[in-house]
Design a protein around this motif. Structure first.
Motif, PDB file in Angstrom:
ATOM      1  N   UNK A 175     -56.402  10.008 -37.535  1.00  0.00           N
ATOM      2  CA  UNK A 175     -55.976  10.729 -38.675  1.00  0.00           C
ATOM      3  C   UNK A 175     -56.518  10.130 -39.851  1.00  0.00           C
ATOM      4  N   UNK A 176     -58.106  10.616 -41.188  1.00  0.00           N
ATOM      5  CA  UNK A 176     -58.707   9.452 -41.764  1.00  0.00           C
ATOM      6  C   UNK A 176     -57.455   9.524 -43.018  1.00  0.00           C
ATOM      7  N   UNK A 177     -57.670   8.259 -43.065  1.00  0.00           N
ATOM      8  CA  UNK A 177     -56.981   8.026 -44.877  1.00  0.00           C
ATOM      9  C   UNK A 177     -58.213   7.167 -45.582  1.00  0.00           C
ATOM     10  N   UNK A 178     -58.165   7.391 -46.554  1.00  0.00           N
ATOM     11  CA  UNK A 178     -59.001   6.537 -47.537  1.00  0.00           C
ATOM     12  C   UNK A 178     -58.378   6.278 -48.409  1.00  0.00           C
ATOM     13  N   UNK A 179     -57.563   4.681 -49.028  1.00  0.00           N
ATOM     14  CA  UNK A 179     -56.607   4.049 -49.585  1.00  0.00           C
ATOM     15  C   UNK A 179     -57.929   3.353 -51.192  1.00  0.00           C
ATOM     16  N   UNK A 180     -58.567   3.188 -51.311  1.00  0.00           N
ATOM     17  CA  UNK A 180     -59.076   2.853 -52.104  1.00  0.00           C
ATOM     18  C   UNK A 180     -58.864   1.664 -52.419  1.00  0.00           C
ATOM     19  N   UNK A 181     -58.657   0.682 -51.508  1.00  0.00           N
ATOM     20  CA  UNK A 181     -58.396  -0.544 -52.209  1.00  0.00           C
ATOM     21  C   UNK A 181     -59.256  -1.483 -50.996  1.00  0.00           C
ATOM     22  N   UNK A 182     -60.443  -2.001 -50.878  1.00  0.00           N
ATOM     23  CA  UNK A 182     -61.080  -2.567 -49.757  1.00  0.00           C
ATOM     24  C   UNK A 182     -60.284  -3.202 -48.771  1.00  0.00           C
ATOM     25  N   UNK A 183     -59.577  -4.793 -49.254  1.00  0.00           N
ATOM     26  CA  UNK A 183     -58.560  -5.639 -48.974  1.00  0.00           C
ATOM     27  C   UNK A 183     -57.597  -4.700 -47.797  1.00  0.00           C
ATOM     28  N   UNK A 210     -57.854 -10.516 -46.045  1.00  0.00           N
ATOM     29  CA  UNK A 210     -57.278  -9.829 -45.160  1.00  0.00           C
ATOM     30  C   UNK A 210     -58.162  -9.990 -43.937  1.00  0.00           C
ATOM     31  N   UNK A 211     -59.239 -10.834 -44.169  1.00  0.00           N
ATOM     32  CA  UNK A 211     -59.914 -11.507 -42.565  1.00  0.00           C
ATOM     33  C   UNK A 211     -58.798 -12.346 -41.762  1.00  0.00           C
ATOM     34  N   UNK A 212     -58.832 -13.123 -43.023  1.00  0.00           N
ATOM     35  CA  UNK A 212     -57.692 -14.204 -41.899  1.00  0.00           C
ATOM     36  C   UNK A 212     -56.118 -13.432 -41.731  1.00  0.00           C
ATOM     37  N   UNK A 213     -55.727 -12.961 -42.144  1.00  0.00           N
ATOM     38  CA  UNK A 213     -54.648 -12.266 -42.137  1.00  0.00           C
ATOM     39  C   UNK A 213     -54.622 -11.339 -40.378  1.00  0.00           C
ATOM     40  N   UNK A 214     -55.788 -10.652 -40.523  1.00  0.00           N
ATOM     41  CA  UNK A 214     -56.583 -10.204 -38.955  1.00  0.00           C
ATOM     42  C   UNK A 214     -55.987 -10.840 -37.919  1.00  0.00           C
ATOM     43  N   UNK A 215     -56.858 -12.235 -38.230  1.00  0.00           N
ATOM     44  CA  UNK A 215     -57.159 -13.146 -37.299  1.00  0.00           C
ATOM     45  C   UNK A 215     -55.741 -13.630 -36.750  1.00  0.00           C
ATOM     46  N   UNK A 216     -54.834 -13.759 -37.379  1.00  0.00           N
ATOM     47  CA  UNK A 216     -53.966 -14.480 -37.051  1.00  0.00           C
ATOM     48  C   UNK A 216     -52.630 -13.658 -36.301  1.00  0.00           C
ATOM     49  N   UNK A 217     -53.005 -12.472 -36.292  1.00  0.00           N
ATOM     50  CA  UNK A 217     -51.955 -10.646 -36.326  1.00  0.00           C
ATOM     51  C   UNK A 217     -52.770 -10.159 -35.294  1.00  0.00           C
ATOM     52  N   UNK A 218     -53.746 -11.536 -34.282  1.00  0.00           N
ATOM     53  CA  UNK A 218     -54.894 -10.942 -33.164  1.00  0.00           C
ATOM     54  C   UNK A 218     -55.516  -9.324 -32.850  1.00  0.00           C
ATOM     55  N   UNK A 219     -56.444  -9.156 -34.374  1.00  0.00           N
ATOM     56  CA  UNK A 219     -57.283  -7.891 -34.436  1.00  0.00           C
ATOM     57  C   UNK A 219     -58.968  -8.245 -33.849  1.00  0.00           C
ATOM     58  N   UNK A 220     -58.801  -7.936 -33.541  1.00  0.00           N
ATOM     59  CA  UNK A 220     -60.376  -8.011 -33.021  1.00  0.00           C
ATOM     60  C   UNK A 220     -60.511  -7.316 -34.293  1.00  0.00           C
ATOM     61  N   UNK A 221     -62.290  -8.752 -34.798  1.00  0.00           N
ATOM     62  CA  UNK A 221     -62.868  -7.134 -35.229  1.00  0.00           C
ATOM     63  C   UNK A 221     -64.850  -7.164 -35.041  1.00  0.00           C
TER      64      UNK A 221
END
Length: 271
Positions: A175-183, A210-221
């Protein structure tokens, strides 16, 4: 794995962020935007926030450079430096949509080691520390793979939504969401709010925290062009995009890869 220990920030740094967030909340609904050369919006509050954060960081952390969206956009030559987006989501802010963020990250050896995402309208502060985990308002954030409340949403930016035209016969797997805030588009994956996010043209200041938050929570980039890791001192980041796909787990990333590949960032850059 998220640490159970509470994080500790310099109280003076927290006071600086509090000051900027309070000013932004006060200015919300009262700011008229100007148009920048690249076609994006800027307000007086953006400029004030940038100047205040840059000056504050220089005072609190002497000898550490600052790269900011509205100020110096060259990578500092100092061993440690900060990357700042003083008001990510200016279009929302200027339009009266209460969703924007202050994004800050401290870099060492070419990667973020401390990330702070302040969301003034929601009074939320997301903090990540390399090797220690991530927190929202002082409470540990569980990895999205451990969260069960995902509604099957995926975040696209306004430029990446064009990938839908490139694969017209394939149903988009969310389901597509456009939040308008890249971070916040990106960090929504780490928070378990979305299962994937695709950003076509983020700059380093859009994604640093956001990059560090994603890495710390194990999200693949998956970087779809150049990688922001190890940026060279002195390089101008004003024209460099770092298109990226992030997901809550590896199998989700692979499911969304056809749309990421459809960006064709080198041949057909999105502007």
């Amino acid at each position: 794995m998220t640490s159970l220990s509470p994080y500790r920030l310099d109280p003076r740094l927290e006071a600086l962020i509090d000051r900027v967030a309070e000013r932004q909340r006060a200015d919300f609904g009262h700011s008229q935007p100007d148009l920048k050369a690249d076609g994006s919006f800027i307000t007086a509050c953006d400029r004030w926030s940038d100047a205040t954060l840059v000056a504050g960081l220089a005072e609190l952390f002497p000898g550490e450079g600052v790269l900011s969206e509205e100020g110096r956009q060259q990578v500092p030559a100092t061993p440690a430096y900060w990357v700042v987006d003083p008001l990510d989501g200016t279009t929302n802010f200027a339009a009266g949509i209460p969703y924007w963020a202050i994004s800050m990250a401290r870099f060492e050896a070419g990667v973020p080691v401390l990330a702070i995402l302040e969301v003034p309208p929601l009074r939320q502060r997301i903090v990540a520390i390399r090797g220690q985990g991530a927190w929202r308002n002082g409470k540990p954030i569980p990895p999205p793979a451990e969260q069960l409340h995902n509604a099957g949403c995926a975040s696209l930016c306004s430029r990446s939504i064009r990938v839908l035209q490139k694969l017209p016969h394939r149903p988009f797997p969310g389901k597509i969401r456009l939040l308008g805030v890249a971070s916040l588009n990106l960090v929504s994956v780490a928070m378990g709010q979305t299962m994937a996010a695709l950003e076509a043209t983020p700059k380093i200041w859009d994604l640093a925290a956001a990059w560090l938050v994603l890495e710390e929570l194990g999200c693949p980039l998956r970087w779809l062009g150049p990688t922001p890791q190890g940026l060279q001192a002195g390089t101008d980041q004003s024209q460099t995009d770092f298109p990226v796909l992030v997901a809550n787990r590896q199998e989700t990333l692979e499911r969304f890869m056809p749309w990421a590949e459809a960006l064709e960032t080198k041949a057909q850059p999105f502007r």
